[in-house]
Design a protein around this motif. Sequence first.
Motif, PDB file in Angstrom:
ATOM      1  N   ARG A  85     -16.660  -3.476   7.350  1.00 44.39           N
ATOM      2  CA  ARG A  85     -17.254  -4.768   7.562  1.00 44.39           C
ATOM      3  C   ARG A  85     -17.821  -4.930   8.949  1.00 44.39           C
ATOM      4  O   ARG A  85     -17.191  -4.518   9.906  1.00 44.39           O
ATOM      5  CB  ARG A  85     -16.212  -5.859   7.340  1.00 44.39           C
ATOM      6  CG  ARG A  85     -16.634  -6.738   6.188  1.00 44.39           C
ATOM      7  CD  ARG A  85     -15.807  -7.947   6.122  1.00 44.39           C
ATOM      8  NE  ARG A  85     -14.437  -7.584   5.709  1.00 44.39           N
ATOM      9  CZ  ARG A  85     -13.644  -8.445   5.097  1.00 44.39           C
ATOM     10  NH1 ARG A  85     -14.069  -9.635   4.811  1.00 44.39           N
ATOM     11  NH2 ARG A  85     -12.419  -8.107   4.780  1.00 44.39           N
TER      12      ARG A  85
ATOM     13  N   GLY B 146     -18.554   4.601   7.333  1.00 40.66           N
ATOM     14  CA  GLY B 146     -17.505   4.259   6.377  1.00 40.66           C
ATOM     15  C   GLY B 146     -17.781   2.952   5.654  1.00 40.66           C
ATOM     16  O   GLY B 146     -17.005   2.557   4.803  1.00 40.66           O
ATOM     17  N   GLY B 147     -18.877   2.269   6.010  1.00 45.11           N
ATOM     18  CA  GLY B 147     -19.234   1.027   5.330  1.00 45.11           C
ATOM     19  C   GLY B 147     -18.303  -0.117   5.633  1.00 45.11           C
ATOM     20  O   GLY B 147     -18.245  -1.091   4.906  1.00 45.11           O
TER      21      GLY B 147
ATOM     22  N   GLN C  34       0.369  13.625   2.240  1.00 50.51           N
ATOM     23  CA  GLN C  34      -0.663  12.854   1.540  1.00 50.51           C
ATOM     24  C   GLN C  34      -0.671  11.407   2.007  1.00 50.51           C
ATOM     25  O   GLN C  34      -1.720  10.809   2.188  1.00 50.51           O
ATOM     26  CB  GLN C  34      -0.422  12.904   0.025  1.00 50.51           C
ATOM     27  CG  GLN C  34      -0.816  14.241  -0.595  1.00 50.51           C
ATOM     28  CD  GLN C  34      -0.413  14.332  -2.047  1.00 50.51           C
ATOM     29  OE1 GLN C  34       0.616  13.791  -2.451  1.00 50.51           O
ATOM     30  NE2 GLN C  34      -1.200  15.035  -2.832  1.00 50.51           N
TER      31      GLN C  34
ATOM     32  N   GLN D  98       0.840  -1.209   0.000  1.00 50.10           N
ATOM     33  CA  GLN D  98       0.000   0.000   0.000  1.00 50.10           C
ATOM     34  C   GLN D  98       0.873   1.257   0.000  1.00 50.10           C
ATOM     35  O   GLN D  98       0.489   2.284  -0.551  1.00 50.10           O
ATOM     36  CB  GLN D  98      -0.928  -0.019   1.216  1.00 50.10           C
ATOM     37  CG  GLN D  98      -1.917  -1.181   1.171  1.00 50.10           C
ATOM     38  CD  GLN D  98      -2.793  -1.279   2.401  1.00 50.10           C
ATOM     39  OE1 GLN D  98      -2.342  -1.034   3.517  1.00 50.10           O
ATOM     40  NE2 GLN D  98      -4.039  -1.657   2.220  1.00 50.10           N
ATOM     41  N   HIS D  99       2.058   1.151   0.622  1.00 40.81           N
ATOM     42  CA  HIS D  99       2.998   2.277   0.587  1.00 40.81           C
ATOM     43  C   HIS D  99       3.644   2.403  -0.793  1.00 40.81           C
ATOM     44  O   HIS D  99       3.791   3.512  -1.311  1.00 40.81           O
ATOM     45  CB  HIS D  99       4.079   2.098   1.657  1.00 40.81           C
ATOM     46  CG  HIS D  99       3.648   2.577   3.011  1.00 40.81           C
ATOM     47  ND1 HIS D  99       3.513   3.910   3.316  1.00 40.81           N
ATOM     48  CD2 HIS D  99       3.304   1.906   4.123  1.00 40.81           C
ATOM     49  CE1 HIS D  99       3.105   4.041   4.568  1.00 40.81           C
ATOM     50  NE2 HIS D  99       2.969   2.829   5.089  1.00 40.81           N
TER      51      HIS D  99
ATOM     52  N   LEU E  77       1.497   4.326  -3.210  1.00 42.34           N
ATOM     53  CA  LEU E  77       1.558   5.790  -3.107  1.00 42.34           C
ATOM     54  C   LEU E  77       2.875   6.314  -3.646  1.00 42.34           C
ATOM     55  O   LEU E  77       2.948   7.413  -4.187  1.00 42.34           O
ATOM     56  CB  LEU E  77       1.363   6.225  -1.654  1.00 42.34           C
ATOM     57  CG  LEU E  77      -0.060   6.112  -1.118  1.00 42.34           C
ATOM     58  CD1 LEU E  77      -0.157   6.730   0.258  1.00 42.34           C
ATOM     59  CD2 LEU E  77      -1.055   6.767  -2.059  1.00 42.34           C
TER      60      LEU E  77
ATOM     61  N   LYS F  87      -4.030   9.901   3.408  1.00 35.29           N
ATOM     62  CA  LYS F  87      -4.705   8.914   2.568  1.00 35.29           C
ATOM     63  C   LYS F  87      -4.453   7.478   3.029  1.00 35.29           C
ATOM     64  O   LYS F  87      -5.230   6.593   2.704  1.00 35.29           O
ATOM     65  CB  LYS F  87      -4.228   9.036   1.115  1.00 35.29           C
ATOM     66  CG  LYS F  87      -4.346  10.417   0.523  1.00 35.29           C
ATOM     67  CD  LYS F  87      -5.753  10.731   0.095  1.00 35.29           C
ATOM     68  CE  LYS F  87      -5.793  12.101  -0.553  1.00 35.29           C
ATOM     69  NZ  LYS F  87      -7.169  12.620  -0.596  1.00 35.29           N
ATOM     70  N   LEU F  88      -3.334   7.241   3.719  1.00 32.06           N
ATOM     71  CA  LEU F  88      -3.020   5.852   4.050  1.00 32.06           C
ATOM     72  C   LEU F  88      -2.815   5.620   5.544  1.00 32.06           C
ATOM     73  O   LEU F  88      -3.520   4.820   6.152  1.00 32.06           O
ATOM     74  CB  LEU F  88      -1.775   5.408   3.270  1.00 32.06           C
ATOM     75  CG  LEU F  88      -1.309   3.984   3.557  1.00 32.06           C
ATOM     76  CD1 LEU F  88      -2.414   2.977   3.281  1.00 32.06           C
ATOM     77  CD2 LEU F  88      -0.082   3.629   2.721  1.00 32.06           C
TER      78      LEU F  88
ATOM     79  N   PRO G 205      -6.132   6.446   7.918  1.00 28.89           N
ATOM     80  CA  PRO G 205      -7.232   5.483   7.800  1.00 28.89           C
ATOM     81  C   PRO G 205      -6.821   4.080   8.273  1.00 28.89           C
ATOM     82  O   PRO G 205      -7.608   3.390   8.899  1.00 28.89           O
ATOM     83  CB  PRO G 205      -7.557   5.471   6.302  1.00 28.89           C
ATOM     84  CG  PRO G 205      -6.922   6.664   5.727  1.00 28.89           C
ATOM     85  CD  PRO G 205      -5.825   7.100   6.636  1.00 28.89           C
ATOM     86  N   ALA G 206      -5.590   3.685   7.966  1.00 30.39           N
ATOM     87  CA  ALA G 206      -5.156   2.339   8.352  1.00 30.39           C
ATOM     88  C   ALA G 206      -5.035   2.206   9.868  1.00 30.39           C
ATOM     89  O   ALA G 206      -5.109   1.108  10.405  1.00 30.39           O
ATOM     90  CB  ALA G 206      -3.810   2.013   7.681  1.00 30.39           C
TER      91      ALA G 206
END
Lengths: 276, 315
Positions: free
Chosen positions: B315, B312-313, B225, B212-213, B216, B229-230, B233-234
């Motif tokens: 799970r 946030g939907g 950013q 994921q890094h 970006l 963005k990462l 949230p993570a």
Amino acid sequence: MGLTTPLATGSASTRDGQSPVVEIDDVSLAFETADGVVQALSHVSLSIRQGEFVSLIGPSGCGKTTLLRVIADLETATDGHVAVNGVSPEQARRSRHYGYVFQAPALYPWRTVGRNIALPLEIMGVAKGERAARVKAGLGLVNLDGFENKFPWQLSGGMQQRASIARALSFDPDLLLMDEPFGALDEIVRDKLNAQLLDLWRRTGKTVVFVTHSIPEAVFLSTRIVVMSPRPGRVHDIVDCDLDRGRTLDIRETPAFLAVAHRVREGLRAGHSYVD
Amino acid sequence: MSTEAQPLQTAGRGGRRSPVPSLTVARLVGGHAIPVLVVVGCILALWYAAAVGMNADLQRDAFSNAGTRYTARDFMLGTWSQERPRLPAPHQIAAEIGKTVFGLPATSKRSLLFHARVTLEATLFGFVLGSLFGFVLSLLVVHVPSLDRGMMPWIVASQTVPVVALAPMIVVLLNQVAVTGLLPKAIIAAYLSFFPVTVGMVKGLRSAEPLQHDLLRTYSASTAQTLVKLRLPASRPMLFASLKVGVAASLVGTIVAEVTKSEDGGLGARLLAGSYYGQTIQIWAALLVAAVCGAVLVGLVGAVERGLSARGGGR
């Protein structure tokens, strides 16, 4: 050749296939590990022209993924020279010359499919309205219309990987780097995605560098196949694969296809015969 | 609701069969109520038994001093109704809570609601201070490599100092610079609550996968950013886990501070007064109210987390 209207995008230096999109000249790369130095790449040279679909094939440990990561500036070569669109890989990365598709979809689980595809656009500062339009176009390109507001876990593995391809294409890079994108999928899904990818390549005229360990996949998709061999990773053979570009999956039964596949297989065998 | 439909209903709920007389009970059987009630019942039974044992000496002395003859039943009931028992019986604590929570106006100095409010104010203030401080520290540790090695040992060392020893010093020192009232207690609460937030968020901010890094990096995203963005949230699951620990630690810090700085009241002050005068029932009542406060605070953090993940939907 099926492509009649080449896209006039990208830097001028790459036009008409005169100068190469990717130029790799005598590149070596060594990793320092706890067990000592591992030579991942050894004196690799390769030149990729605009509009080509080049596959890197070889057994695991042959450095094919490392080579792709060097092009993407995710690794730095210890020796030799690399140019992407005429500039260094780092400059190419900073000017967002390429889209990268990883082995795993790497979608962010907290974002919807649409917002995942919009991620590079957000980072690049594309305006909101333009983003929405590009996401819609991207979803259409990979046949995921209507899945914009789903979350990644609601999609199958094949759909997730398609979404990741749409994400890589969303900012319209000329060069697409793909690292075994279909490696984790079953063969039926893989066949389907291969056909879709080929169709997408024909329509967009992108340059694609594609890492795989599947011979049929490489032969089916590519215009050229780079056969690599391990320990240390090096280029063993480069096979031209000038089958009809309007090819369909049926082509895999033809003698021309089998001849190329045979040569690739021979190359792979010769490259690491000591394994047997 | 009719009882005729009852057998069907019970069968429908997890298939547990039991001869229950009403639909309400049938509903309880289907959920977690029965196991919970059984556990509570066991605890109460053990508690009453322990109260007999713990208070037996006092009760024997009381009876022999008064010269009364007593039966086993008198004895047992006696151990459950002493004025200053070693271990008060549950109903004595319940009565004390009833009296001091509902029986008095919330502004009275003897009302537990008054003291709970004093404690909660300092707890929440300290929790906000500590969480913000902990969050900023985690950002520094994650983004500045030299701080990772240079600061983490100090952060860990800060928590090895017993807060009971530290609290009076902080109160005295702050008093010297004319900082009084809510703030000294909140600072002690913050001192305890920043730590879980820092440790949790350092882990959370680093929890994104390398892939994921890499992604970006291919977009040439900036550090800011990447954070927005990462990393952030993570880190959300770790954030809420550490906020839950942090808010509980903040409550503990406040109560410890109130034992030192008891003039403003608060549950800690109640505990101190109770132990000073040997009012065990009062101590236990304050303890129980403190436990309820802690559970409510942790529950609130959990509710915020669920509210966010529903939006946030997740799970």
